[in-house]
Write a protein that holds these residues in place. Structure first.
Motif, PDB file in Angstrom:
ATOM      1  N   LEU A   1       0.918  -1.035  -0.109  1.00  0.00           N
ATOM      2  CA  LEU A   1      -0.065   0.115   0.026  1.00  0.00           C
ATOM      3  C   LEU A   1       0.976   1.196   0.023  1.00  0.00           C
ATOM      4  N   PRO A   2       0.356   2.219  -0.740  1.00  0.00           N
ATOM      5  CA  PRO A   2       1.360   3.497  -0.705  1.00  0.00           C
ATOM      6  C   PRO A   2       1.239   4.033   0.787  1.00  0.00           C
ATOM      7  N   GLU A   3       2.400   4.824   1.120  1.00  0.00           N
ATOM      8  CA  GLU A   3       2.683   5.441   2.289  1.00  0.00           C
ATOM      9  C   GLU A   3       2.288   6.750   2.114  1.00  0.00           C
TER      10      GLU A   3
ATOM     11  N   GLY B   1       6.175   7.883  -7.054  1.00  0.00           N
ATOM     12  CA  GLY B   1       7.112   7.974  -8.050  1.00  0.00           C
ATOM     13  C   GLY B   1       7.492   6.510  -8.492  1.00  0.00           C
ATOM     14  N   GLU B   2       8.393   6.495  -9.669  1.00  0.00           N
ATOM     15  CA  GLU B   2       8.865   5.190 -10.365  1.00  0.00           C
ATOM     16  C   GLU B   2       9.532   4.492  -9.066  1.00  0.00           C
ATOM     17  N   TYR B   3      10.292   5.130  -8.423  1.00  0.00           N
ATOM     18  CA  TYR B   3      11.136   4.259  -7.224  1.00  0.00           C
ATOM     19  C   TYR B   3      10.161   3.354  -6.481  1.00  0.00           C
TER      20      TYR B   3
ATOM     21  N   VAL C   1      -4.928   8.159  -3.733  1.00  0.00           N
ATOM     22  CA  VAL C   1      -4.160   7.813  -5.219  1.00  0.00           C
ATOM     23  C   VAL C   1      -5.117   7.356  -6.294  1.00  0.00           C
ATOM     24  N   ARG C   2      -6.277   6.432  -5.874  1.00  0.00           N
ATOM     25  CA  ARG C   2      -6.835   5.723  -6.766  1.00  0.00           C
ATOM     26  C   ARG C   2      -7.731   6.737  -7.396  1.00  0.00           C
ATOM     27  N   ALA C   3      -8.355   7.686  -6.603  1.00  0.00           N
ATOM     28  CA  ALA C   3      -9.180   8.729  -7.107  1.00  0.00           C
ATOM     29  C   ALA C   3      -8.255   9.772  -8.021  1.00  0.00           C
ATOM     30  N   ALA C   4      -7.229   9.950  -7.673  1.00  0.00           N
ATOM     31  CA  ALA C   4      -6.394  10.908  -8.751  1.00  0.00           C
ATOM     32  C   ALA C   4      -5.929  10.180 -10.093  1.00  0.00           C
TER      33      ALA C   4
ATOM     34  N   PRO D   1       4.745   8.355 -14.767  1.00  0.00           N
ATOM     35  CA  PRO D   1       5.076   7.601 -13.836  1.00  0.00           C
ATOM     36  C   PRO D   1       4.751   8.086 -12.383  1.00  0.00           C
ATOM     37  N   ASP D   2       5.383   9.425 -12.246  1.00  0.00           N
ATOM     38  CA  ASP D   2       5.226  10.442 -10.932  1.00  0.00           C
ATOM     39  C   ASP D   2       3.751  11.035 -11.043  1.00  0.00           C
TER      40      ASP D   2
END
Length: 292
Positions: free
Chosen positions: A112-114, A119-121, A168-171, A186-187
């Motif tokens: 899950l995103p923090e 970003g790509e990393y 994030v999913r909404a964006a 990717p960013d």
């Protein structure tokens, strides 16, 4: 003043082991001990250092926490009956199965995103493996002689990251439905994308803007100042075009931006250069650079 009452709450595995003498036979106890030794050896090999005493000791603490996390997930109550149920799970399903359950929770949490800046990393295998190890150590290190709060910290991080994931999913949805074609980058500055959609949404018509440049922003401001659209009607049209799973996020941000200085200035007479700087504060990297 009386001292605060401190209630000892060691890791669930330790609490279950304390019940072994009264609720398990010698063969079951020996089998559990062998399984826990095997888990510790595996953790030492993969995460600490199986060639040093310190590495093995750290692996033991991680094994205790990993099994305990799995037990907390599998057992419903946090009382003595829950500890008995935990012992039953260990004896019936096996400690390795329980550890795998706990480690799966860590692996899913690490995916899950923090942050809403992606970003790509974030997709780099080396970075992902390091992030997984850091989470595992942070949540699952459990000293058998101390209170362990790993499961509570897991639940707290899970809630926080799920909220970030929703943003994030909404964006990402807004990007895919950008009026001028999908935005492929990717960013991602998720809050920036949502801010753009809300700002441009006041123009009306429900058009979705997920990326902009200075020229398009100037056109937008001139149109708003000339037509004086109803901002609330524009946002209603925007929300009508957004799927239900993302509407709550967008509606919450609309509430945050409704009385923002940027929107007030867009409708006023603030110079375009100043407005663009204010927009950059909201949208950041989601604005295309057009001029040197």
């Amino acid at each position: 003043m009386l001292p605060a009452l401190v209630i000892e709450k060691p890791a669930r595995l330790i609490r279950a082991i304390r019940l072994l003498a009264a609720h398990a036979n010698a063969d079951e106890a020996a089998g559990l001990a062998d399984e826990l030794s095997g888990i510790t050896a595996m953790v030492a090999e993969k995460f600490t250092n199986d060639r040093t005493a310190e590495g093995i000791q750290r692996a033991q603490l991680l094994a205790i926490g990993g099994v305990s996390l799995g037990l907390e997930h599998l057992v419903e109550t946090d009382d003595e009956q829950g500890d008995l149920d935990a012992l039953d799970v260990l004896l019936d399903e096996g400690a390795e199965h329980v550890f795998q359950q706990g480690f799966r929770l860590i692996r899913e949490l690490a995916a899950l995103p923090e942050d809403t800046l992606v970003g790509e990393y974030d997709l780099d295998p080396v970075y992902s493996a390091r992030r997984l190890k850091e989470l595992f150590v942070d949540i699952c290190t459990a000293d058998p002689s101390e209170t362990w709060s790993g499961y509570e910290r897991y639940l707290g991080q899970l809630k926080q990251r799920q909220e970030v994931q929703a943003v994030v999913r909404a964006a990402q949805w807004l990007r895919r439905h950008h009026w001028d074609g999908p935005v492929k980058d990717p960013d991602l500055n998720a809050e920036g994308v949502i801010a753009l959609a809300i700002v441009f949404g006041v123009e009306g018509g429900g058009r979705i803007v997920a990326r902009t440049g200075q020229k398009e922003f100037e056109r937008f401001v001139q149109t708003v100042r000339k037509a004086k659209p109803d901002f609330e009607a524009g946002w209603a049209a925007l929300l009508a075009n957004i799927p239900a799973p993302h509407q709550a996020i967008i509606a919450d941000r609309i509430d945050s931006y409704r009385n923002s200085l940027l929107l007030q200035n867009i409708a006023g007479k603030v110079p375009m250069t100043q407005l663009f700087v204010e927009l950059e504060n909201y949208a950041g990297s989601e604005i295309d650079a057009e001029y040197p």
